[in-house]
Write an enzyme that holds these catalytic residues in place. Structure first.
Site, short mmCIF file in Angstrom:
data_model
loop_
_atom_site.label_atom_id
_atom_site.label_comp_id
_atom_site.label_asym_id
_atom_site.label_seq_id
_atom_site.Cartn_x
_atom_site.Cartn_y
_atom_site.Cartn_z
N ARG A 154 20.69 -7.86 9.44
CA ARG A 154 22.03 -7.98 8.85
C ARG A 154 22.78 -6.66 8.80
NH1 ARG A 154 19.81 -11.15 3.78
NH2 ARG A 154 18.08 -9.85 4.41
N ASP A 214 -2.45 -13.97 11.71
CA ASP A 214 -3.33 -13.58 10.63
C ASP A 214 -3.97 -12.30 11.15
OD1 ASP A 214 -5.73 -13.09 9.16
OD2 ASP A 214 -5.47 -15.08 8.29
N HIS A 215 -3.50 -11.16 10.66
CA HIS A 215 -3.90 -9.91 11.35
C HIS A 215 -5.40 -9.65 11.27
CE1 HIS A 215 -3.69 -8.01 7.37
NE2 HIS A 215 -4.33 -6.97 7.89
N LYS A 231 -8.67 -7.88 14.20
CA LYS A 231 -9.58 -6.74 13.96
C LYS A 231 -10.80 -6.84 14.88
CE LYS A 231 -8.28 -6.29 9.08
NZ LYS A 231 -7.81 -4.95 8.75
N GLU A 276 -9.98 -4.33 -2.06
CA GLU A 276 -8.99 -3.28 -1.83
C GLU A 276 -8.96 -2.36 -3.05
OE1 GLU A 276 -5.31 -4.57 0.43
OE2 GLU A 276 -5.65 -6.25 -0.90
N ASP A 336 -2.07 -14.79 -1.06
CA ASP A 336 -1.89 -13.60 -0.23
C ASP A 336 -3.10 -13.34 0.66
OD1 ASP A 336 -0.55 -11.16 0.56
OD2 ASP A 336 -1.95 -10.07 -0.73
N HIS A 372 -6.76 -14.76 5.22
CA HIS A 372 -7.81 -13.87 5.73
C HIS A 372 -9.24 -14.34 5.40
CE1 HIS A 372 -4.30 -11.61 6.43
NE2 HIS A 372 -4.26 -10.93 5.32
N LYS A 410 -7.46 -6.71 -5.71
CA LYS A 410 -6.81 -5.40 -5.62
C LYS A 410 -7.35 -4.50 -6.73
CE LYS A 410 -2.62 -6.69 -3.22
NZ LYS A 410 -2.91 -6.13 -1.89
C1 BG6 Z 1 -2.05 -8.42 3.84
C2 BG6 Z 1 -1.78 -8.67 2.38
O1 BG6 Z 1 -2.03 -9.63 4.55
O2 BG6 Z 1 -3.32 -7.83 3.99
C3 BG6 Z 1 -1.89 -7.38 1.58
O3 BG6 Z 1 -0.48 -9.21 2.23
C4 BG6 Z 1 -3.20 -6.69 1.86
O4 BG6 Z 1 -1.74 -7.62 0.19
C5 BG6 Z 1 -3.44 -6.57 3.36
O5 BG6 Z 1 -3.17 -5.41 1.27
C6 BG6 Z 1 -4.85 -6.04 3.64
O6 BG6 Z 1 -4.96 -5.78 5.01
P1 BG6 Z 1 -5.99 -4.72 5.57
O7 BG6 Z 1 -5.87 -4.82 7.04
O8 BG6 Z 1 -5.58 -3.40 5.01
O9 BG6 Z 1 -7.33 -5.13 5.04
#
Ligand code: BG6
Length: 483
Positions: A47, A174-175, A179, A213, A232, A237, A337
């Site tokens: 935007r 889903d990152h 990995k 984390e 989240d 994950h 967290k």
């Molecule tokens: C994200 C979450 O998908 O993954 C975050 O939204 C989290 O809250 C993060 O911190 C953790 O990813 P990684 O790759 O650092 O383990």
């Protein structure tokens, strides 16, 4: 890539932090590694009132990393509202201009915008006729998480998405699946003959999955107050990690064959009743505490968090997979967290030897295969061994493998996933039915929590979470391996 070479990457929400934190560095790395065929032209759509030059200047100020200057020099910008047709029409015109005289293999649309705009963007793309594949030139869309906030919103999103794109054009991120260590789960299980015969209820006592984390909520409270640890992290994950551990061998290492098996696991997970939720789940919220030597505030004192927030920053639970392979084998999952350290690990605990032959054998720990997802990526298998000497003395030893021994840098998750989306490989992306099956489980937990009178248990930052999470395992005569 079919057709021509290279592609156009259109980033919706191009001025947001995903672009400079992840996407530009990932493109730069892929380029340096020679993994991009032809040019990758990035078009930012957002935007803010910017032109190509001011967009590049904005990126230059925020992006760090080798090779990123060249990537930025090649970007351009289209100003547009997510909800107004005019912007999409400008985008369509710009894309046609860019493609004139260039034979790109296709276009990859990337949703890096706030999730509340997702359906508008799907409709905008569809309305401007930008989703149809033409003359072999691909059109694909990458959708960032969160994909919905419960089953019904995810279904709505999928409905609108499918009005515009076919499932094979869709890449839900889903990152964790990108990995290296997560991809290795399937290699470990299915490229080695020794695990599969043991990988079932006859030999496995239980499985633990921890994603811990040490960071707090940071500047993301506006989102996190809505999401919490359950939506989240667990919905995506952790459940994804669990599917890779629990799935049957796929018939081929191909997107649908792999995802068919993963979705079967999600469907076999027992949907907890409100009573199960009460007994089998623990939710926590971090209070003030210390991480390393540093004093950190509690969740309720973080910026943008409601002073009496009951949002969970920790969840632990026990899940059952109701199928022949896993009946009665508990899966314990936990994430939080502000825990003591950043550490993600899956451990598979095997049953003890059926007979005790040696003195003090009972003191040995059971065999545990630990897969360290991050950091210190690697794996260990603990076994009992004889200590050298005349006496029969037993001790636990670790057979260990560390990724450092490959002597080369692993590919970052975003590099991998961007590369795969550009190549049209959906294996490491979640399919519609997977996402919905995961929400079905998570919704049941959320509903159970709503019926509870008490909120989350407060745990001190820097600990391993609420005591009830330990009790969850003690109750079954077990304990968390990572602590
Ligand atoms: C994200 C979450 O998908 O993954 C975050 O939204 C989290 O809250 C993060 O911190 C953790 O990813 P990684 O790759 O650092 O383990």
């Amino acid at each position: 890539m079919k057709g021509g070479e290279g592609a156009i990457l259109v980033v919706f929400g191009g001025t947001g932090d995903l672009t400079h934190r992840k996407l530009i560095p990932a493109v730069a790395q892929l380029r340096r590694a020679g993994l991009l065929k032809g040019a990758l032209r990035i078009v930012g759509y957002a935007r803010q009132d910017l032109d190509d030059e001011s967009f590049r200047a904005l990126l230059r100020n925020t992006v760090e990393g080798e090779g990123t200057d060249e990537v930025i020099a090649d970007t351009c910008y289209v100003q547009g509202d997510f909800r107004q047709e005019a912007g999409y029409a400008r985008l369509a015109k710009r894309l046609t201009e860019l493609e004139e005289g260039n034979s790109y293999a296709g276009r990859l649309y990337y949703l890096a915008a706030p999730p509340s705009f997702y359906t508008d963007i799907f409709r905008g793309i569809g309305g401007a006729g930008l989703s149809g594949e033409e003359n072999g030139s691909f059109r694909r869309i990458v959708v960032e998480k969160p994909f919905g906030r419960d089953l019904s919103t995810a279904e709505e999103l999928n409905t609108v998405l499918h009005q515009v794109f076919d499932e094979k054009q869709v890449f839900r991120i889903d990152h964790y699946l990108g990995k290296e260590t997560v991809q290795n789960i399937l290699v470990l299980r299915f490229a080695n003959g020794i695990f599969e015969p043991l990988w079932n209820r006859r030999y496995i006592d239980h499985v633990q999955i921890t994603v811990a984390e040490s960071l707090g909520v940071e500047h993301r409270a506006k989102y996190y107050e809505e999401a919490g640890a359950l939506r989240d992290m667990l919905q995506n994950h952790l459940l994804q990690l669990m599917t890779l551990i629990a799935m049957e061998p796929p018939v081929a290492f191909e997107a649908d064959a792999v995802r068919n098996e993963k979705v079967k696991v999600l469907r076999a997970i027992h949907i907890p009743s409100p009573q199960d939720v009460q007994h089998l789940t623990v939710r926590g919220q971090y209070g003030a505490g210390e991480i390393g030597q540093e004093k950190v505030p509690g969740y309720r004192h973080e910026p943008d968090v409601a002073p009496a927030s009951t949002r969970e920053t920790f969840v632990a639970l026990k899940l059952k997979v109701e199928n022949w392979r896993w009946a009665d084998v508990p899966f314990y999952l936990r994430t939080g967290k502000r825990l003591q350290q950043r550490a993600s690990e899956i451990s598979v605990q095997f049953q003890r030897a059926p007979q005790r032959l040696f003195p003090r054998e009972a003191r040995l720990k059971p065999n545990v295969l630990r897969l360290r997802i991050q950091p210190d990526e690697g794996m260990t298998l603990s076994v009992g061994a004889k200590v050298p000497g005349l006496r029969i003395e037993l001790r636990d030893v670790d057979m260990a493998f560390n990724y450092d021994s490959f002597g080369k840098r692993g590919t970052d998750a975003y590099e991998r996933l961007l590369h795969d989306a550009l190549s049209g490989d959906n294996t490491l992306f979640t399919r519609k039915d997977e996402v919905e099956a995961a929400w079905r489980i998570v919704d049941a937990i959320g509903r159970g929590w709503q019926q509870e009178e008490s909120g989350p248990e407060i745990y001190p930052a820097g600990s391993w979470g609420p005591e009830s999470a330990d009790e969850l395992l003690h109750h079954d005569g077990r304990r968390w391996h990572l602590r």
